[in-house]
Design a protein around this motif. Structure first.
Motif, mmCIF file in Angstrom:
data_model
loop_
_atom_site.group_PDB
_atom_site.id
_atom_site.type_symbol
_atom_site.label_atom_id
_atom_site.label_comp_id
_atom_site.label_asym_id
_atom_site.label_seq_id
_atom_site.Cartn_x
_atom_site.Cartn_y
_atom_site.Cartn_z
ATOM 1 N N PRO A 75 0.817 -1.219 0.000
ATOM 2 C CA PRO A 75 0.000 0.000 0.000
ATOM 3 C C PRO A 75 0.854 1.274 0.000
ATOM 4 N N LEU A 76 0.377 2.296 -0.691
ATOM 5 C CA LEU A 76 1.097 3.553 -0.826
ATOM 6 C C LEU A 76 1.387 4.199 0.533
ATOM 7 N N ASP A 77 0.464 4.117 1.483
ATOM 8 C CA ASP A 77 0.714 4.735 2.786
ATOM 9 C C ASP A 77 1.862 4.038 3.519
ATOM 10 N N VAL A 78 2.019 2.751 3.315
ATOM 11 C CA VAL A 78 3.130 2.017 3.930
ATOM 12 C C VAL A 78 4.448 2.503 3.327
ATOM 13 N N ILE A 79 4.485 2.665 2.017
ATOM 14 C CA ILE A 79 5.699 3.145 1.344
ATOM 15 C C ILE A 79 6.018 4.568 1.798
ATOM 16 N N ASP A 80 5.008 5.428 1.859
ATOM 17 C CA ASP A 80 5.216 6.809 2.297
ATOM 18 C C ASP A 80 5.780 6.860 3.711
ATOM 19 N N ASN A 81 5.237 6.050 4.609
ATOM 20 C CA ASN A 81 5.728 6.028 5.988
ATOM 21 C C ASN A 81 7.154 5.475 6.070
ATOM 22 N N MET A 82 7.463 4.488 5.260
ATOM 23 C CA MET A 82 8.816 3.938 5.230
ATOM 24 C C MET A 82 9.804 4.990 4.739
ATOM 25 N N LEU A 83 9.454 5.700 3.685
ATOM 26 C CA LEU A 83 10.319 6.754 3.170
ATOM 27 C C LEU A 83 10.509 7.865 4.200
ATOM 28 N N GLU A 84 9.465 8.182 4.921
ATOM 29 C CA GLU A 84 9.561 9.193 5.980
ATOM 30 C C GLU A 84 10.521 8.731 7.075
ATOM 31 N N GLY A 85 10.477 7.447 7.439
ATOM 32 C CA GLY A 85 11.397 6.897 8.438
ATOM 33 C C GLY A 85 12.849 6.984 7.986
ATOM 34 N N VAL A 86 13.097 6.673 6.724
ATOM 35 C CA VAL A 86 14.452 6.752 6.183
ATOM 36 C C VAL A 86 14.922 8.204 6.175
ATOM 37 N N TRP A 109 27.853 8.688 -4.491
ATOM 38 C CA TRP A 109 27.397 9.789 -3.648
ATOM 39 C C TRP A 109 26.103 9.371 -2.949
ATOM 40 N N ARG A 110 26.228 8.476 -1.950
ATOM 41 C CA ARG A 110 25.037 8.029 -1.230
ATOM 42 C C ARG A 110 25.407 7.470 0.139
ATOM 43 N N ASP A 111 24.488 7.645 1.047
ATOM 44 C CA ASP A 111 24.574 7.050 2.377
ATOM 45 C C ASP A 111 23.477 6.008 2.473
ATOM 46 N N SER A 112 23.730 4.941 3.222
ATOM 47 C CA SER A 112 22.749 3.860 3.340
ATOM 48 C C SER A 112 22.584 3.442 4.787
ATOM 49 N N VAL A 113 21.354 3.075 5.134
ATOM 50 C CA VAL A 113 21.095 2.388 6.390
ATOM 51 C C VAL A 113 20.592 1.013 5.976
ATOM 52 N N LEU A 114 21.176 -0.030 6.557
ATOM 53 C CA LEU A 114 20.888 -1.384 6.113
ATOM 54 C C LEU A 114 20.331 -2.215 7.261
ATOM 55 N N PHE A 115 19.289 -2.963 6.956
ATOM 56 C CA PHE A 115 18.698 -3.928 7.883
ATOM 57 C C PHE A 115 18.825 -5.290 7.225
ATOM 58 N N LEU A 145 16.440 0.806 15.120
ATOM 59 C CA LEU A 145 16.286 2.099 15.784
ATOM 60 C C LEU A 145 14.818 2.490 15.845
ATOM 61 N N PRO A 146 14.380 3.103 16.944
ATOM 62 C CA PRO A 146 12.978 3.529 17.042
ATOM 63 C C PRO A 146 12.524 4.377 15.861
ATOM 64 N N ILE A 147 13.414 5.234 15.359
ATOM 65 C CA ILE A 147 13.049 6.109 14.242
ATOM 66 C C ILE A 147 12.774 5.331 12.958
ATOM 67 N N CYS A 148 13.284 4.097 12.882
ATOM 68 C CA CYS A 148 13.125 3.265 11.683
ATOM 69 C C CYS A 148 12.202 2.068 11.910
#
Length: 182
Positions: free
Chosen positions: A95-106, A145-151, A164-167
């Protein structure tokens, strides 16, 4: 030899800041550092007079992935990855709202203070959760030219406390993806 030693020193100095490219931008850098510049002789297959307006990001359509189109989809991902390094996925069922929230977390992760992100900065591939700049920094002729957070969900399981709580919403996205893929 001297140039190679200078480059290694520059790479180490940059990496030791643990601030990534976002740290460079936040510091007010006005010129892209040499370690990120691709020399013209390393731009294979690119013409200076190329018409860049007709380029299109490859699209991978997951419709039918559970049926007969699975091999075609895998081939499409392989070709797009090899030629472009990225692609757009459609008909994935998330769902689009899930993607939007994930992008906001990143976005929130990357906008944190450098000191917070430094705690996760690592090039240790055995760490399940880590933050780093340009995975091939010490191997390529020019850094990306990029930074990454990896799970790392390699075995399908990641302790929620390691995220992390923010993610944490990103972690919830993984649960949804598992549901879509099965």
């Amino acid at each position: 030899m001297r140039t190679t030693l200078r480059r290694v020193k520059e790479l180490q100095e940059f990496d030791e800041t643990k601030a990534g490219v976002k740290g460079l931008v936040d510091s007010g850098v006005t010129k892209i550092p040499r370690i990120f510049v691709r020399l013209p002789e390393n731009l294979h297959g690119l013409s200076s007079d190329a018409n860049w307006t007709c380029l299109q990001v490859p699209i991978v359509d997951l419709r039918g992935c559970e049926y007969s189109h699975r091999r075609d989809i895998i081939d499409g991902i392989f070709k797009a990855s090899e030629a472009w390094g990225f692609f757009q996925i459609i008909n994935h069922g998330i769902p689009l709202d899930v993607i939007d929230n994930m992008l906001e977390g990143v976005k929130k992760f990357h906008e944190q203070q450098v000191e917070v992100k430094k705690e996760l900065y690592s090039r240790d591939r055995t760490k399940r959760v880590r933050y780093f700049c340009c995975g091939n920094l010490f191997l390529s002729k020019a850094g990306s030219w990029r930074d990454s957070v990896l799970f790392d969900f390699q075995d399908g399981i990641l302790d929620p406390e390691a995220v992390l709580p923010i993610c944490r919403y990103t972690y919830d996205l993984r649960k949804i993806i598992i549901g879509v893929a099965t």
